[in-house]
Write an enzyme that holds these catalytic residues in place. Structure first.
Site, PDB file in Angstrom:
ATOM      1  N   ARG A   1       0.834  -1.197   0.000  1.00  0.00           N
ATOM      2  CA  ARG A   1       0.000   0.000   0.000  1.00  0.00           C
ATOM      3  C   ARG A   1       0.870   1.249   0.000  1.00  0.00           C
ATOM      4  O   ARG A   1       2.038   1.218   0.411  1.00  0.00           O
ATOM      5  CB  ARG A   1      -0.923   0.012   1.228  1.00  0.00           C
TER       6      ARG A   1
ATOM      7  N   LYS B   1      -1.572  -1.122   8.057  1.00  0.00           N
ATOM      8  CA  LYS B   1      -2.997  -1.381   8.201  1.00  0.00           C
ATOM      9  C   LYS B   1      -3.274  -2.652   8.995  1.00  0.00           C
ATOM     10  O   LYS B   1      -4.179  -2.686   9.840  1.00  0.00           O
ATOM     11  CB  LYS B   1      -3.668  -1.483   6.828  1.00  0.00           C
TER      12      LYS B   1
ATOM     13  N   HIS C   1      -3.475   3.062  -5.739  1.00  0.00           N
ATOM     14  CA  HIS C   1      -3.751   1.790  -5.067  1.00  0.00           C
ATOM     15  C   HIS C   1      -3.965   0.657  -6.061  1.00  0.00           C
ATOM     16  O   HIS C   1      -3.744  -0.516  -5.720  1.00  0.00           O
ATOM     17  CB  HIS C   1      -4.976   1.929  -4.164  1.00  0.00           C
TER      18      HIS C   1
ATOM     19  N   HIS D   1      -2.616 -10.924   2.781  1.00  0.00           N
ATOM     20  CA  HIS D   1      -3.995 -11.285   3.105  1.00  0.00           C
ATOM     21  C   HIS D   1      -4.050 -12.573   3.906  1.00  0.00           C
ATOM     22  O   HIS D   1      -3.307 -13.526   3.640  1.00  0.00           O
ATOM     23  CB  HIS D   1      -4.811 -11.464   1.815  1.00  0.00           C
TER      24      HIS D   1
END
Length: 361
Positions: free
Chosen positions: A214, A237, A316, A341
């Site tokens: 990111r 994040k 992004h 993820h």
């Protein structure tokens, strides 16, 4: 009964109001104070329903004596439960950004259901509430509010306040796909335009494509994060930790992480990989902020001359492009590890080209 609030239109029946922002009618129960959304319906239908409801209240409401009201145990309101829910939420160690978003969402829910008894909020009321956002084109907001409501009532079930979750039967709105995907050809064209604006933007785009990280994490990368031929990254994040080898490369664009990092060292005496020594738009020489990176990419996108739709790809989208390129050169599991993820379900959302790429037959 309470007096009619001043905000109500004098041309409407008692307790009925028209919300101009959402273009919906709402009726307020004069006894409980609960406001019930009637949705987007014709004015005459809203007036008819309000008159019928007012008539029912007047015929069936018998005011209790003050002493009886003092003896009566007050019901557990939704607003009261939210005070407890915020304590539960504080234990989850959420990120500051997530907490800020949740706080705003909770205030929205409190304004809608706050004075109602939590045990009396029905599936129908929740469905109508969510539908108002969908009708206004705020489908993503409806998805987020439903998710939060689902968790709020789930915790209420756990603590024995209610027996079943009224949110579960409602449909999950499908979020709208608004932003266009970025193709490799478009990336190259935008990068060419970016080269005229400063080498730091080119470096940031290359690092974004190679690492799939990111913008916040790219702007935080430092030379001191490199050790044993690896670039160590802690995603801001999620807190997910990655150790990226400097040998990492994308054959599709002939880039390697080691080569891009060396390019970042040119005329850069700071510890930041992404650094600009130029003054522009009031910005002082130094590290690049995520906001400035987004703005510069948008300018380069415009300078590239490529015609996009009403929702052009942002910086992004380089993250999605990276995942799709690595899926071809490596596999899905590698893309999942790179993006950080926890589940493949989220990775597949990034792997979805949204009709941007051709299907090879």
């Amino acid at each position: 009964m309470s007096n009619r609030p001043k905000r109500y239109d004098v041309n409407l029946p008692r307790n009925l109001t028209f919300r101009k922002a959402k273009q919906i009618y709402s009726w307020r129960n004069p006894i409980t104070g609960q406001e019930i959304s009637l949705g987007r319906i014709p004015r005459k239908d809203a007036i008819a329903q309000a008159i019928e409801a007012n008539s029912y209240i007047e015929q069936n409401f018998v005011p209790s004596a003050l002493l009886d009201r003092l003896k009566d145990n007050p019901e557990f309101t939704f607003s009261k439960w939210l005070e407890r829910y915020e304590v539960i939420q504080a234990r989850r160690n959420l990120k500051p950004t997530t907490i800020r978003i949740r706080t705003n969402q909770i205030q929205t829910l409190k304004a809608e259901f706050g004075r109602a008894s939590i045990s009396r909020i029905s599936t129908r009321e929740i469905a109508v509430f969510l539908e108002t956002y969908i009708e206004c084109g705020k489908r993503n907001m409806a998805v987020a509010l439903r998710s939060l409501l689902l968790d709020i009532f789930r915790e209420a079930v756990v603590e024995g306040l209610i027996e079943k979750n009224p949110v579960e039967p409602t449909r999950t709105p499908s979020p709208e796909v608004k932003r266009e995907r970025l193709s490799l050809e478009q990336f190259i064209a935008i990068r060419q335009a970016a080269s005229k604006m400063g080498s730091w933007l080119v470096n940031a785009m290359n690092i974004g494509l190679l690492t799939g990280q990111r913008r916040e994490d790219i702007t935080r990368m430092a030379f001191s994060d490199i050790n044993s031929d690896r670039l160590f990254v802690t995603q801001s994040k999620t807190g997910h930790k990655l150790a990226l080898p400097l040998s990492l490369e994308l054959k599709a664009i002939s880039l390697s992480l080691s080569g891009v990092i060396e390019a970042c060292r040119v005329e850069n005496d700071s510890d930041n990989l992404i650094y600009s020594s130029a003054k522009k738009g009031g910005r002082k020489p130094g590290a690049i902020s995520p906001g400035w990176l987004t703005q510069a990419f948008a300018e380069a996108r415009l300078q590239s001359g490529i015609e996009f739709g009403p929702n052009p790809p942002t910086f992004h989208e380089i993250r999605s492009l990276a995942s799709r390129l690595y899926e071809v050169e490596r596999d899905e599991s590698f893309a999942q590890k790179l993006l950080g993820h926890k589940t493949m379900t989220m990775t597949k959302k990034y792997l979805d080209a949204r009709g941007q790429e051709y299907v090879m037959v």
